[in-house]
Scaffold this active site. Structure first.
Site, short mmCIF file in Angstrom:
data_model
loop_
_atom_site.label_atom_id
_atom_site.label_comp_id
_atom_site.label_asym_id
_atom_site.label_seq_id
_atom_site.Cartn_x
_atom_site.Cartn_y
_atom_site.Cartn_z
N LYS A 6 0.82 -1.21 0.00
CA LYS A 6 0.00 0.00 0.00
C LYS A 6 0.86 1.27 0.00
O LYS A 6 0.39 2.34 -0.36
CB LYS A 6 -0.93 0.01 1.21
CG LYS A 6 -1.98 -1.08 1.17
CD LYS A 6 -2.88 -1.02 2.39
CE LYS A 6 -3.99 -2.06 2.31
NZ LYS A 6 -3.46 -3.45 2.48
C1 LIG Z 1 -4.24 -4.59 2.01
C2 LIG Z 1 -3.52 -5.88 1.94
C3 LIG Z 1 -4.00 -6.95 1.15
C4 LIG Z 1 -5.30 -6.88 0.38
O1 LIG Z 1 -5.25 -5.96 -0.67
P1 LIG Z 1 -6.59 -5.39 -1.32
O2 LIG Z 1 -6.15 -4.34 -2.26
O3 LIG Z 1 -7.40 -4.85 -0.18
O4 LIG Z 1 -7.28 -6.52 -1.99
C5 LIG Z 1 -3.25 -8.11 1.10
N1 LIG Z 1 -2.10 -8.24 1.79
C6 LIG Z 1 -1.60 -7.24 2.55
C7 LIG Z 1 -0.33 -7.45 3.30
C8 LIG Z 1 -2.30 -6.03 2.65
O5 LIG Z 1 -1.80 -5.05 3.42
#
Ligand SMILES: *Cc1c(COP(=O)(O)O)cnc(C)c1O
Length: 394
Positions: A6
């Site tokens: 993210k």
């Molecule tokens: C947010 C997150 C996900 C899921 O991603 P999405 O975009 O919400 O589908 C998977 N793994 C980790 C480590 C995350 O932080």
């Protein structure tokens, strides 16, 4: 910087926001309000720190995040950052944040101070756009390594929660990237696996707390954007389905839409035990540490290949550093040891096993100085927002 995927979008988003405000001659101060189960809040604090014209207020459940996540969150420094621990669980914090967004009285107070709310969650399209680059970048790396020729199709296995990362893969395919299949990988909360298999989305089920907590989600918000797109922008249909989800807890896709989805999407899921086994297997076979979420993607990739016989190369999309979940990873590597060290101790232990050098983001965990944070109850969250804004008003 905060050890999860993210970060990329949350480094870009503040600047997209500033550019958009500049273009629309919007001079209001943007108050970013976020409830977090760990990842988003930390990455948002990092991305928005000291960005002019913005302020960030992050609420996290006091006992609902990992020790590392809490230390990361409490040590982000910037004049425009506010972190609040909530005496409640994540759902209570998230529900109250949504109520704050929809509260006309609060909106009026903000407007009178030349302020407005915005979100750093993946409902913000500015979170999704930068993620499209992952897929092009991975494709480029495969070309450079000689694994594929220009134009060859590649599959991607994507650990999925709110459907943001995998949706960026879908957009990459629409932009012309030769994508074969997008494999939607879920954990034991496998509502999406059922959806892509049967065409029925049904949230009326038990919620499991798993060892891949960032994917513990029953209502996957960005799926709505996929449905809008594959239906050719049929807003009426999508609205009807979303109302059914809200009112009855489930909906079913028209058959032709499911058929269309299945041409691009495949789906698999993994249980907590399988995740442990996969972390262990990948380390033994490849001398490479993966985090529990990435393990879900890895399991899905292998299972899809075995069951389908699809020979196209498959990229496993890694979503976090193993150092973000060191307790689970250590346990997986040596399940003879019952209870392991936690937090920084666990990170140190993992670093001794890891053949690769530590990244700057991990090194930083050792020098972090966690600050005291504000504390509140779910009911008092709106009051807290006003207090913070009043105290820091110039
Ligand atoms: C947010 C997150 C996900 C899921 O991603 P999405 O975009 O919400 O589908 C998977 N793994 C980790 C480590 C995350 O932080």
């Amino acid at each position: 910087p905060t050890l999860a995927f993210k970060d990329v979008a949350l480094q870009v988003l503040p600047h997209l926001l500033q550019a958009a405000k500049h273009q629309t001659k919007d001079t209001k101060e943007t108050i970013i309000l976020t409830a977090t189960s760990g990842d988003t809040g930390t990455a948002a604090l990092r991305g928005f720190r000291n960005v002019a014209g913005t302020r960030v207020i992050v609420f996290y459940p006091q006992h609902g995040i990992s020790p590392i996540q809490e230390a990361q969150m409490r040590s982000q420094q910037g004049d425009n950052l506010h972190v609040v621990a909530v005496k409640g669980n994540f759902d209570q914090a998230q529900t109250t944040v949504k109520e704050i967004f929809n509260d006309p009285t609060l909106a009026a107070v903000l407007a009178s101070h030349q302020q407005h709310f915005s979100s750093a969650n993946s409902m913000n399209i500015g979170r999704l756009i930068p993620q499209i680059t992952y897929y092009f970048s991975a494709y480029g790396q495969l070309l450079r390594q000689g694994v594929i020729q220009t134009g060859d199709q590649v599959n991607f296995a994507v650990p999925t929660g709110n459907f943001g990362d995998i949706l960026a893969g879908y957009y990459a395919a629409k932009l012309g990237l030769p994508v074969g299949r997008l494999i939607c990988a879920s954990n034991k909360n496998n509502v999406l696996t059922d959806f892509f298999t049967t065409g029925t989305y049904d949230k009326r089920r038990e919620f499991f707390v798993t060892n891949s907590p960032s994917m513990d989600i029953l209502v996957s918000s960005n799926l709505e954007r996929l449905l809008f797109d594959v239906s050719g922008g049929d807003a009426e249909l999508v609205q009807q389905l979303m109302h059914e989800l809200q009112d009855q807890g489930h909906y079913s896709l028209p058959t032709e839409l499911l058929t269309k989805l299945k041409q691009l999407f495949a789906t698999e899921y993994a249980t907590p035990d399988e995740i442990q086994t996969e972390i262990n297997r990948v380390f033994k076979e490849a001398n490479y540490l993966i985090d529990p979420h990435t393990a879900v993607g890895s399991i899905a990739a292998h299972r899809y290949r075995t069951l389908s016989g699809d020979p196209r190369p498959c990229v496993v999309v890694a979503t976090a550093s193993p150092y973000k979940f060191p307790e689970t990873v250590l346990q997986a590597l040596d399940n003879t040891v019952p209870s392991q060290s936690t937090g920084l101790d666990a990170i140190e232990q993992l670093a001794q096993i890891d053949p690769r050098p530590l990244t700057a983001g991990v090194e930083e965990l050792f020098t972090n100085q966690p600050q005291p944070v504000l504390t509140t109850t779910p009911a008092a969250m709106p009051r807290m927002v006003l207090d913070i804004l009043k105290k820091t008003d110039k």
